[in-house]
Design a protein around this motif. Structure first.
Motif, PDB file in Angstrom:
ATOM      1  N   GLU A  14      -3.055   5.726  -4.703  1.00 15.29           N
ATOM      2  CA  GLU A  14      -4.243   6.580  -4.155  1.00 15.29           C
ATOM      3  C   GLU A  14      -4.175   7.681  -5.179  1.00 15.29           C
ATOM      4  O   GLU A  14      -3.699   8.503  -5.722  1.00 15.29           O
ATOM      5  N   LYS A  19      -6.983   3.422  -4.862  1.00 13.98           N
ATOM      6  CA  LYS A  19      -7.271   3.863  -3.518  1.00 13.98           C
ATOM      7  C   LYS A  19      -8.081   5.245  -3.744  1.00 13.98           C
ATOM      8  O   LYS A  19      -7.412   6.002  -4.136  1.00 13.98           O
ATOM      9  N   THR A  42       0.717  -1.068   0.305  1.00 11.26           N
ATOM     10  CA  THR A  42       0.109   0.021  -0.007  1.00 11.26           C
ATOM     11  C   THR A  42       0.759   1.277  -0.083  1.00 11.26           C
ATOM     12  O   THR A  42       1.925   1.172   0.787  1.00 11.26           O
ATOM     13  N   THR A  60     -10.051   4.148   1.443  1.00  9.41           N
ATOM     14  CA  THR A  60      -9.268   4.351   2.512  1.00  9.41           C
ATOM     15  C   THR A  60      -9.693   5.617   3.402  1.00  9.41           C
ATOM     16  O   THR A  60     -10.833   6.044   3.184  1.00  9.41           O
ATOM     17  N   VAL A  72      -4.277  -1.351  -7.380  1.00  9.07           N
ATOM     18  CA  VAL A  72      -5.465  -1.283  -6.804  1.00  9.07           C
ATOM     19  C   VAL A  72      -5.777   0.330  -6.387  1.00  9.07           C
ATOM     20  O   VAL A  72      -4.590   1.078  -5.905  1.00  9.07           O
ATOM     21  N   ASN A 124      -9.605   0.234  -3.075  1.00  8.68           N
ATOM     22  CA  ASN A 124      -9.403   0.301  -1.700  1.00  8.68           C
ATOM     23  C   ASN A 124      -9.940   1.700  -1.191  1.00  8.68           C
ATOM     24  O   ASN A 124      -9.390   2.572  -1.500  1.00  8.68           O
ATOM     25  N   SER A 131      -1.717  -0.850  -4.125  1.00  6.91           N
ATOM     26  CA  SER A 131      -2.453   0.363  -4.039  1.00  6.91           C
ATOM     27  C   SER A 131      -1.886   1.820  -4.115  1.00  6.91           C
ATOM     28  O   SER A 131      -0.792   1.875  -3.692  1.00  6.91           O
TER      29      SER A 131
END
Ligand code: E4P
Length: 219
Positions: free
Chosen positions: A57, A83, A26, A107, A81, A105, A55
């Motif tokens: 973002e 985020k 992540t 968050t 993934v 994801n 992940s």
């Protein structure tokens, strides 16, 4: 329970991955800023050797822009993934991106109701931040127990509980005992799981005794 590493430090991830313990990674904007490197280059390098979920973002706040950023990030590798933050716009972006087959994801989750929303928006992962809850005097692990209990009531929820904001080894153990699906662990904490003073003491004793035999395994 799967182990993700919570860092954007490529060398650190590579070293830890050599143990076979790293199921995914992540990152977040703060971790990327700490490295002072190009975001896309960092993600490409990680995805070259980590085959599990990685992940990345988004930084936009509006749904359309989040979706556009998410689509761009998802092009980096199949295991990216996206985020998105736990906001109304984030949940809408989550629904769209998962509908396109992209892992998402959600968050910055701090309550069981937020986790419920992430599951209903078909998130792949929801990230409750246990350390930050503990920081303000609340019980982060209690939240993990609540979310586990809720998700276990419904066969239709596929969202995985990704325990985030871990500060120490006991939180890893507690997350596993509560049946969390994933713990994302800072490298320093992951390394600390290996340590026990009796292991060090026992190893020294064995090697001291071996020395006395005058033998060597490799001739
Ligand atoms: C999770 O994905 C986040 O990157 C992370 O766990 C945040 O942790 P912190 O509270 O230590 O910043």
């Amino acid at each position: 329970m799967k182990f993700f590493v919570d860092t954007a430090d490529v060398d650190e991830i590579r070293d830890l991955a050599a143990t076979g313990l790293v199921d995914g990674v992540t990152t977040n904007p703060s971790l990327v800023a700490k490295e002072g490197r190009d975001f896309f280059e960092v993600l490409q390098q990680i995805c070259a050797f980590v085959k599990g979920p990685v992940s990345a973002e988004v930084t936009a706040l509006e749904t359309d822009k989040m979706i556009a950023e998410g689509r761009r990030l998802a092009q980096i590798a199949d295991n990216i993934v996206v985020k998105v933050p736990m906001t109304f716009d984030g949940l809408k972006a989550c629904k769209t991106l998962t509908g396109e087959g992209t892992m998402v994801n959600v968050t910055l989750c701090f309550s069981a109701n937020q986790a419920l929303l992430a599951a209903k928006a078909s998130a792949t992962f929801v990230s409750p931040f246990v350390g930050r809850l503990d920081d303000i005097g609340q019980d982060g692990m209690e939240l993990i127990g609540e979310i586990r209990m809720i998700f276990d009531q419904y066969d239709t929820f596929d969202t995985k509980i990704l325990v985030a904001s871990i500060r120490g080894p006991n939180q890893v153990k507690d997350a596993a005992m509560l049946g969390a699906d994933v713990a994302t662990i800072p490298p320093k904490v992951l390394r600390s799981l290996i340590n026990h003073p009796l292991t060090d003491k026992g190893l020294k004793l064995f090697l001291d005794d071996w020395q006395k035999t005058g033998q060597s395994i490799l001739k």
